[in-house]
Design a protein around this motif. Structure first.
Motif, PDB file in Angstrom:
ATOM      1  N   ALA A   1       0.834  -1.211   0.000  1.00 41.35           N
ATOM      2  CA  ALA A   1       0.000   0.000   0.000  1.00 41.35           C
ATOM      3  C   ALA A   1       0.866   1.256   0.000  1.00 41.35           C
ATOM      4  CB  ALA A   1      -0.931  -0.011   1.212  1.00 41.35           C
ATOM      5  N   ALA A   2       1.951   1.226   0.778  1.00 37.69           N
ATOM      6  CA  ALA A   2       2.842   2.383   0.826  1.00 37.69           C
ATOM      7  C   ALA A   2       3.523   2.614  -0.521  1.00 37.69           C
ATOM      8  CB  ALA A   2       3.883   2.191   1.929  1.00 37.69           C
ATOM      9  N   LEU A   3       3.949   1.521  -1.152  1.00 42.41           N
ATOM     10  CA  LEU A   3       4.576   1.641  -2.473  1.00 42.41           C
ATOM     11  C   LEU A   3       3.574   2.149  -3.501  1.00 42.41           C
ATOM     12  CD1 LEU A   3       6.661  -1.661  -2.474  1.00 42.41           C
ATOM     13  CD2 LEU A   3       7.559   0.674  -2.347  1.00 42.41           C
ATOM     14  N   ARG A   4       2.345   1.661  -3.409  1.00 41.94           N
ATOM     15  CA  ARG A   4       1.312   2.105  -4.354  1.00 41.94           C
ATOM     16  C   ARG A   4       1.078   3.609  -4.244  1.00 41.94           C
ATOM     17  NH1 ARG A   4      -4.801  -0.425  -4.991  1.00 41.94           N
ATOM     18  NH2 ARG A   4      -5.621   1.210  -6.384  1.00 41.94           N
ATOM     19  N   ALA A   5       1.057   4.114  -3.031  1.00 41.37           N
ATOM     20  CA  ALA A   5       0.834   5.548  -2.833  1.00 41.37           C
ATOM     21  C   ALA A   5       1.936   6.368  -3.504  1.00 41.37           C
ATOM     22  CB  ALA A   5       0.769   5.865  -1.350  1.00 41.37           C
ATOM     23  N   ARG A   6       3.157   5.862  -3.470  1.00 43.43           N
ATOM     24  CA  ARG A   6       4.275   6.581  -4.071  1.00 43.43           C
ATOM     25  C   ARG A   6       4.237   6.561  -5.603  1.00 43.43           C
ATOM     26  NH1 ARG A   6       9.238   3.826  -1.225  1.00 43.43           N
ATOM     27  NH2 ARG A   6      10.372   4.950  -2.887  1.00 43.43           N
ATOM     28  N   THR A   7       3.457   5.637  -6.192  1.00 44.46           N
ATOM     29  CA  THR A   7       3.357   5.579  -7.660  1.00 44.46           C
ATOM     30  C   THR A   7       2.317   6.550  -8.211  1.00 44.46           C
ATOM     31  OG1 THR A   7       1.621   3.862  -7.751  1.00 44.46           O
ATOM     32  CG2 THR A   7       3.916   3.114  -7.554  1.00 44.46           C
ATOM     33  N   ALA A   8       1.618   7.276  -7.358  1.00 46.33           N
ATOM     34  CA  ALA A   8       0.514   8.142  -7.804  1.00 46.33           C
ATOM     35  C   ALA A   8       0.899   9.113  -8.929  1.00 46.33           C
ATOM     36  CB  ALA A   8      -0.054   8.909  -6.610  1.00 46.33           C
ATOM     37  N   PRO A   9       2.105   9.694  -8.929  1.00 48.01           N
ATOM     38  CA  PRO A   9       2.447  10.614 -10.018  1.00 48.01           C
ATOM     39  C   PRO A   9       2.432   9.977 -11.410  1.00 48.01           C
ATOM     40  CG  PRO A   9       3.935  10.943  -8.172  1.00 48.01           C
ATOM     41  CD  PRO A   9       3.144   9.709  -7.862  1.00 48.01           C
ATOM     42  N   LEU A  10       2.485   8.652 -11.480  1.00 46.76           N
ATOM     43  CA  LEU A  10       2.477   7.976 -12.771  1.00 46.76           C
ATOM     44  C   LEU A  10       1.090   7.943 -13.401  1.00 46.76           C
ATOM     45  CD1 LEU A  10       4.780   4.921 -11.941  1.00 46.76           C
ATOM     46  CD2 LEU A  10       5.429   7.130 -12.928  1.00 46.76           C
ATOM     47  N   GLU A  11       0.051   8.202 -12.623  1.00 48.11           N
ATOM     48  CA  GLU A  11      -1.324   8.127 -13.120  1.00 48.11           C
ATOM     49  C   GLU A  11      -2.082   9.389 -12.762  1.00 48.11           C
ATOM     50  OE1 GLU A  11      -3.359   6.958 -15.398  1.00 48.11           O
ATOM     51  OE2 GLU A  11      -3.456   4.906 -14.672  1.00 48.11           O
ATOM     52  N   PRO A  12      -1.779  10.503 -13.455  1.00 45.42           N
ATOM     53  CA  PRO A  12      -2.464  11.751 -13.141  1.00 45.42           C
ATOM     54  C   PRO A  12      -3.956  11.654 -13.446  1.00 45.42           C
ATOM     55  CG  PRO A  12      -1.195  11.966 -15.159  1.00 45.42           C
ATOM     56  CD  PRO A  12      -0.825  10.650 -14.566  1.00 45.42           C
ATOM     57  N   GLY A  13      -4.757  12.364 -12.662  1.00 39.38           N
ATOM     58  CA  GLY A  13      -6.196  12.361 -12.857  1.00 39.38           C
ATOM     59  C   GLY A  13      -6.618  13.240 -14.023  1.00 39.38           C
ATOM     60  N   LEU A  14      -7.923  13.289 -14.267  1.00 39.18           N
ATOM     61  CA  LEU A  14      -8.456  14.008 -15.421  1.00 39.18           C
ATOM     62  C   LEU A  14      -8.036  15.470 -15.421  1.00 39.18           C
ATOM     63  CD1 LEU A  14     -10.285  14.252 -17.889  1.00 39.18           C
ATOM     64  CD2 LEU A  14     -12.225  14.593 -16.337  1.00 39.18           C
ATOM     65  N   GLU A  15      -8.210  16.170 -14.306  1.00 40.86           N
ATOM     66  CA  GLU A  15      -7.877  17.593 -14.274  1.00 40.86           C
ATOM     67  C   GLU A  15      -6.386  17.826 -14.481  1.00 40.86           C
ATOM     68  OE1 GLU A  15      -9.345  19.475 -10.792  1.00 40.86           O
ATOM     69  OE2 GLU A  15     -11.459  19.107 -11.268  1.00 40.86           O
ATOM     70  N   GLU A  16      -5.568  16.990 -13.878  1.00 42.93           N
ATOM     71  CA  GLU A  16      -4.120  17.149 -14.035  1.00 42.93           C
ATOM     72  C   GLU A  16      -3.694  16.841 -15.472  1.00 42.93           C
ATOM     73  OE1 GLU A  16       0.061  15.679 -11.907  1.00 42.93           O
ATOM     74  OE2 GLU A  16      -1.880  14.965 -11.147  1.00 42.93           O
ATOM     75  N   ARG A  17      -4.324  15.822 -16.073  1.00 46.70           N
ATOM     76  CA  ARG A  17      -4.009  15.517 -17.477  1.00 46.70           C
ATOM     77  C   ARG A  17      -4.383  16.682 -18.382  1.00 46.70           C
ATOM     78  NH1 ARG A  17      -6.488  10.459 -16.378  1.00 46.70           N
ATOM     79  NH2 ARG A  17      -8.285  11.020 -17.675  1.00 46.70           N
ATOM     80  N   GLU A  18      -5.556  17.256 -18.142  1.00 47.55           N
ATOM     81  CA  GLU A  18      -5.988  18.382 -18.965  1.00 47.55           C
ATOM     82  C   GLU A  18      -5.044  19.572 -18.821  1.00 47.55           C
ATOM     83  OE1 GLU A  18     -10.036  19.189 -17.952  1.00 47.55           O
ATOM     84  OE2 GLU A  18     -10.827  17.708 -19.361  1.00 47.55           O
ATOM     85  N   ALA A  19      -4.635  19.856 -17.588  1.00 48.99           N
ATOM     86  CA  ALA A  19      -3.739  20.988 -17.363  1.00 48.99           C
ATOM     87  C   ALA A  19      -2.388  20.753 -18.032  1.00 48.99           C
ATOM     88  CB  ALA A  19      -3.567  21.214 -15.864  1.00 48.99           C
ATOM     89  N   LEU A  20      -1.873  19.544 -17.878  1.00 48.46           N
ATOM     90  CA  LEU A  20      -0.576  19.224 -18.474  1.00 48.46           C
ATOM     91  C   LEU A  20      -0.662  19.250 -20.007  1.00 48.46           C
ATOM     92  CD1 LEU A  20       2.362  18.431 -18.054  1.00 48.46           C
ATOM     93  CD2 LEU A  20       1.633  16.044 -17.881  1.00 48.46           C
ATOM     94  N   ALA A  21      -1.744  18.694 -20.557  1.00 45.79           N
ATOM     95  CA  ALA A  21      -1.910  18.675 -22.001  1.00 45.79           C
ATOM     96  C   ALA A  21      -2.031  20.095 -22.556  1.00 45.79           C
ATOM     97  CB  ALA A  21      -3.135  17.847 -22.380  1.00 45.79           C
ATOM     98  N   GLN A  22      -2.790  20.950 -21.858  1.00 50.86           N
ATOM     99  CA  GLN A  22      -2.939  22.330 -22.316  1.00 50.86           C
ATOM    100  C   GLN A  22      -1.613  23.075 -22.271  1.00 50.86           C
ATOM    101  OE1 GLN A  22      -5.489  23.868 -23.779  1.00 50.86           O
ATOM    102  NE2 GLN A  22      -6.569  21.914 -23.750  1.00 50.86           N
ATOM    103  N   ARG A  23      -0.826  22.826 -21.217  1.00 55.57           N
ATOM    104  CA  ARG A  23       0.469  23.492 -21.106  1.00 55.57           C
ATOM    105  C   ARG A  23       1.418  23.009 -22.216  1.00 55.57           C
ATOM    106  NH1 ARG A  23       2.724  26.382 -17.036  1.00 55.57           N
ATOM    107  NH2 ARG A  23       1.093  25.794 -15.548  1.00 55.57           N
ATOM    108  N   ALA A  24       1.410  21.701 -22.476  1.00 58.40           N
ATOM    109  CA  ALA A  24       2.264  21.152 -23.536  1.00 58.40           C
ATOM    110  C   ALA A  24       1.826  21.671 -24.900  1.00 58.40           C
ATOM    111  CB  ALA A  24       2.227  19.630 -23.509  1.00 58.40           C
ATOM    112  N   LEU A  25       0.512  21.743 -25.127  1.00 61.34           N
ATOM    113  CA  LEU A  25       0.008  22.252 -26.401  1.00 61.34           C
ATOM    114  C   LEU A  25       0.386  23.719 -26.586  1.00 61.34           C
ATOM    115  CD1 LEU A  25      -1.602  21.882 -28.994  1.00 61.34           C
ATOM    116  CD2 LEU A  25      -3.680  22.441 -27.698  1.00 61.34           C
ATOM    117  N   ALA A  26       0.282  24.502 -25.527  1.00 65.86           N
ATOM    118  CA  ALA A  26       0.660  25.915 -25.617  1.00 65.86           C
ATOM    119  C   ALA A  26       2.149  26.054 -25.945  1.00 65.86           C
ATOM    120  CB  ALA A  26       0.333  26.626 -24.309  1.00 65.86           C
ATOM    121  N   HIS A  27       2.962  25.193 -25.338  1.00 62.41           N
ATOM    122  CA  HIS A  27       4.404  25.192 -25.625  1.00 62.41           C
ATOM    123  C   HIS A  27       4.637  24.866 -27.105  1.00 62.41           C
ATOM    124  CE1 HIS A  27       8.708  24.485 -24.750  1.00 62.41           C
ATOM    125  NE2 HIS A  27       8.589  23.534 -25.655  1.00 62.41           N
ATOM    126  N   ALA A  28       3.945  23.835 -27.603  1.00 62.12           N
ATOM    127  CA  ALA A  28       4.096  23.440 -29.001  1.00 62.12           C
ATOM    128  C   ALA A  28       3.608  24.542 -29.938  1.00 62.12           C
ATOM    129  CB  ALA A  28       3.332  22.141 -29.268  1.00 62.12           C
TER     130      ALA A  28
END
Length: 480
Positions: free
Chosen positions: A10-37
């Protein structure tokens, strides 16, 4: 013990959370990457075609690989400053030094979708849809060069692996025990030597075939070499012709070479990594007559179909030869059933693990349409003729032979002094200016300048800029 192990998990699983961003985080990251591109793309028209390589060290990440994730804005800023800017700007419309295609935006979307779905396109049983697209795009490329039904091909990382695949197929079909001779001109791409070495034919008898005044293979010299070997008891095996050489873009007389190869039973291979896909447009097809008669052809969609780097293809007139050369299996990857989508790509190439490359070709063809690519190719051929014509009008320039495709090899001939040294200084002056990027080579010992017009972004005003840059360079170098 089980409870302790569950708590550890369970402790290891909690540390893997950054590998699976949620919907809002994905949208924010995608928008930032698209703006960069988008910012990168918007800057292309006026950005330099070359920036100092030392800029790669303008900033440093300490440590470069952190335990905890960094702020996305900081990471993208670093990427723009220290990765995207330094070196050659192959995306520039004024980049005419080598032969990239600029990287159409639709292909980047295709790569994104391929990476997200992460389909394993090696086997039909794992991804029948991806396999169907791989085979469909290869079949479309084969049709574009004029191959008949029964041809087959596979997408590769580029011309080097494609040429290697063709050499291996030719070896298995015509020279399994070795001893056959290889024929090519001095303008054959160096990856052919590497392919022969990897394929175990580095010590095969080699014949360098003479060329004509336009640097194209001489059919008479080829026939003489084949006949001499046959008379001496040496079997002609592999003839390697070019559909667009590196140095000058010359196209060998493919129809004549095909007839000679048939008479002597030699495998006819065409390295068309640069020029083969000009067969898509009417002008290019005329200049590439005989291409469809080759036993194997290499093409690079990341050149004259303007895709991102990492997109080549090997095509065989008789597709069974690819299966004979590369098909293999093991118990753990036995197919799960029969699928009506064509052969598994892993059975057509050296690669078992492979990126879903087809999407970066299939999607642009769907979204932009084939005619846009056809028109862009015709435009590049016309621009090369325009560059050659304009250069011919400038005092002191030897524009060289008219271009077969979209590469022009030329020199400036100063009234006094060493012409080779002058042309090297001229190239350096143009490159240092940073506006237009050209390149140089040596042909028969003479330093020669090259203008390669391939990017879909390059238009007539950019060719005019190249002419102006050369004129400025000559004026500076000749100033008292």
């Amino acid at each position: 013990m089980i409870d302790d192990l569950k708590a550890q998990i369970a402790a290891l699983r909690a540390r893997t959370a950054p590998l699976e961003p949620g919907l809002e985080e994905r949208e924010a990251l995608a928008q930032r990457a698209l703006a960069h591109a988008q910012a990168f793309l918007e800057a292309i028209p006026d950005a330099p075609s070359r920036q100092p390589a030392a800029d790669v060290f303008l900033h440093r990440l300490e440590p470069e690989f952190p335990d905890a994730g960094r702020d996305p804005a900081a990471v993208l800023d670093y990427l723009g400053t220290c990765v995207e800017a330094p070196g050659f700007a192959t995306t520039s419309p004024r980049f005419m030094a080598y032969i990239p295609g600029g990287g159409v935006f639709h292909a980047a979307i295709g790569d994104f979708l391929a990476a997200v779905s992460n389909k394993y396109s090696g086997f039909a049983s794992a991804a029948p849809g991806a396999t169907r697209l791989e085979n469909a795009t290869a079949a479309w490329l084969a049709e574009a060069i004029g191959y008949p039904t029964g041809a087959a091909g596979t997408l590769t990382s580029g011309g080097s692996i494609a040429n290697l695949s063709a050499v291996v197929a030719a070896r298995e079909a015509r020279d399994p025990d070795g001893g056959g001779a290889v024929y090519a001109t001095r303008f054959a791409h160096h990856c052919v030597d590497k392919a022969l070495h990897i394929a175990g034919r580095a010590r095969a008898p080699r014949r360098t075939v003479a060329t004509d005044e336009r640097h194209r293979m001489s059919p008479a010299a080829l026939e003489q070499a084949l006949a001499a070997d046959q008379a001496a008891g040496i079997r002609p095996w592999l003839v390697i012709a070019s559909a667009g050489t590196v140095d000058t873009g010359a196209v060998d007389p493919l129809s004549d070479i095909a007839g000679i190869c048939r008479r002597f039973g030699a495998w006819f291979h065409v390295d068309g990594a640069y020029g083969g896909l000009f067969a898509l447009c009417d002008e290019g097809r005329e200049r590439l007559r005989g291409l469809s008669l080759a036993d194997s052809v290499v093409v690079d969609p990341h050149k004259t179909l303007f895709l991102p780097y990492g997109t080549g293809a090997v095509l065989l007139r008789e597709g069974q030869h690819l299966l004979d050369a590369f098909s293999a299996s093991a118990d753990y990857i036995r197919p799960l059933g029969d699928f009506d989508v064509g052969p598994s790509p892993a059975d057509l190439s050296p690669e078992l693990t492979r990126h879903f490359r087809a999407l970066r070709l299939w999607l642009p063809l769907q979204l932009a349409g084939v005619d846009a690519f056809r028109a862009a190719q015709s435009e590049k051929l016309a621009l090369a003729r325009y560059f050659h014509a304009r250069l011919s009008m400038l005092a002191g320039f030897d524009a060289g032979p008219p271009p077969d495709l979209s590469v022009v090899a030329f020199r400036f001939l100063p009234e006094k002094g060493d012409a080779d040294a002058f042309n090297e200084r001229l190239l350096h002056a143009v490159q240092e200016e940073g506006r237009v990027m050209l390149s140089g080579t040596r042909i028969d010992g003479r330093f020669t300048l090259r203008c390669a017009i391939v990017s879909f972004r390059t238009h007539i005003e950019h060719v005019d800029e190249a002419i102006d840059a050369l004129a400025r360079g000559v004026s500076r170098l000749q100033a008292p």
